[in-house]
Design an enzyme around this catalytic site. Structure first.
Site, PDB file in Angstrom:
ATOM      1  N   GLY A 106      20.881 -24.384 -32.845  1.00 50.92           N
ATOM      2  CA  GLY A 106      19.675 -24.705 -33.586  1.00 50.92           C
ATOM      3  C   GLY A 106      19.003 -23.458 -34.110  1.00 50.92           C
ATOM      4  O   GLY A 106      19.441 -22.335 -33.845  1.00 50.92           O
ATOM      5  N   GLU A 126      26.288 -21.947 -36.536  1.00 52.09           N
ATOM      6  CA  GLU A 126      26.486 -21.414 -35.192  1.00 52.09           C
ATOM      7  C   GLU A 126      27.782 -21.857 -34.534  1.00 52.09           C
ATOM      8  O   GLU A 126      28.264 -21.181 -33.618  1.00 52.09           O
ATOM      9  CB  GLU A 126      25.307 -21.799 -34.297  1.00 52.09           C
ATOM     10  CG  GLU A 126      24.000 -21.158 -34.740  1.00 52.09           C
ATOM     11  CD  GLU A 126      22.885 -21.333 -33.732  1.00 52.09           C
ATOM     12  OE1 GLU A 126      23.095 -22.054 -32.722  1.00 52.09           O
ATOM     13  OE2 GLU A 126      21.810 -20.748 -33.938  1.00 52.09           O
ATOM     14  N   GLU A 169      29.521 -16.937 -28.394  1.00 53.28           N
ATOM     15  CA  GLU A 169      30.539 -17.900 -27.999  1.00 53.28           C
ATOM     16  C   GLU A 169      30.029 -19.298 -28.288  1.00 53.28           C
ATOM     17  O   GLU A 169      28.826 -19.557 -28.255  1.00 53.28           O
ATOM     18  CB  GLU A 169      30.833 -17.734 -26.504  1.00 53.28           C
ATOM     19  CG  GLU A 169      31.991 -18.512 -25.970  1.00 53.28           C
ATOM     20  CD  GLU A 169      32.241 -18.236 -24.490  1.00 53.28           C
ATOM     21  OE1 GLU A 169      33.101 -18.919 -23.899  1.00 53.28           O
ATOM     22  OE2 GLU A 169      31.563 -17.339 -23.930  1.00 53.28           O
TER      23      GLU A 169
END
Length: 200
Positions: A106, A126, A169
């Site tokens: 987010g 992301e 990650e």
């Protein structure tokens, strides 16, 4: 280390690996209003004045008043029942605050986009996953009240899971056995989602 560089690092500026961006650092939070010295409209000196019962930065030359408001953001609980039943996506933060910790994908809502569009864009940036936004889980304020985050449930439409430039990650985790999340708001959203799915 001092001056602008110290301030940038202490307030959430991020280092850029791509020199084509045109700046070594990007500032993603402005200074608190108490530190504003000049009017952004006419460049006159700012002063303090009470408006609606609160002291605010004010320009006596042009009438500008800085009405401080929380930053709107969106995040998502991302599911892929077809490939990863019972699991959701988390990302490990590359930058402060709480760098190295796990969180839901987010970020901030940009001008011109809806809260749902922001959630889809942030997930794609992301995690590399294109998603469809389903129901809204809820909206929470951060403890400092600086940010207002709306959380959604979403499901994967396509793409390949891969950490974006601001994540160390991205990985799938069982909903019943998640690592500790960095922020209370994210923990609250996940708990609310768990209660919702358990009631179905």
């Amino acid at each position: 280390m001092g001056g602008p560089l110290r301030y940038a690092l202490s307030t959430g500026a991020i280092a850029l690996s791509d020199a084509s961006q045109g700046s070594e650092f990007v500032q993603w939070r402005h200074a608190p209003p108490s530190e504003w010295q000049f009017c952004p409209l006419c460049r006159s000196d700012l002063t303090n004045q009470v408006w609606d019962g609160k002291m605010r930065r004010y320009c006596p030359a042009c009438g500008f008043v800085y009405w401080e408001r929380p930053v709107p953001a969106a995040a998502a609980v991302v599911l892929d029942p077809a490939r990863q039943p019972g699991q959701m996506v988390l990302v490990r933060r590359r930058y402060p605050p709480e760098e190295g910790q796990w969180t839901l994908p987010g970020g901030g809502i940009e001008a011109g986009e809806s809260v749902q569009e922001a959630a889809r864009r942030e997930v794609l940036e992301e995690t590399g996953l294109a998603v469809a936004v389903d129901q809204q889980i809820g909206t929470w304020s951060t403890p400092s009240a600086e940010t207002l985050i709306t959380f959604f449930a979403a499901h994967v439409l396509g793409g390949q899971l891969e950490a974006g430039t601001d994540a160390l990650e991205a990985a799938w985790f069982p909903i019943a056995a998640l690592p500790d999340l960095a922020f209370n708001t994210h923990r609250d959203a996940v708990e609310s989602f768990r209660k919702h799915i358990s009631s179905l």
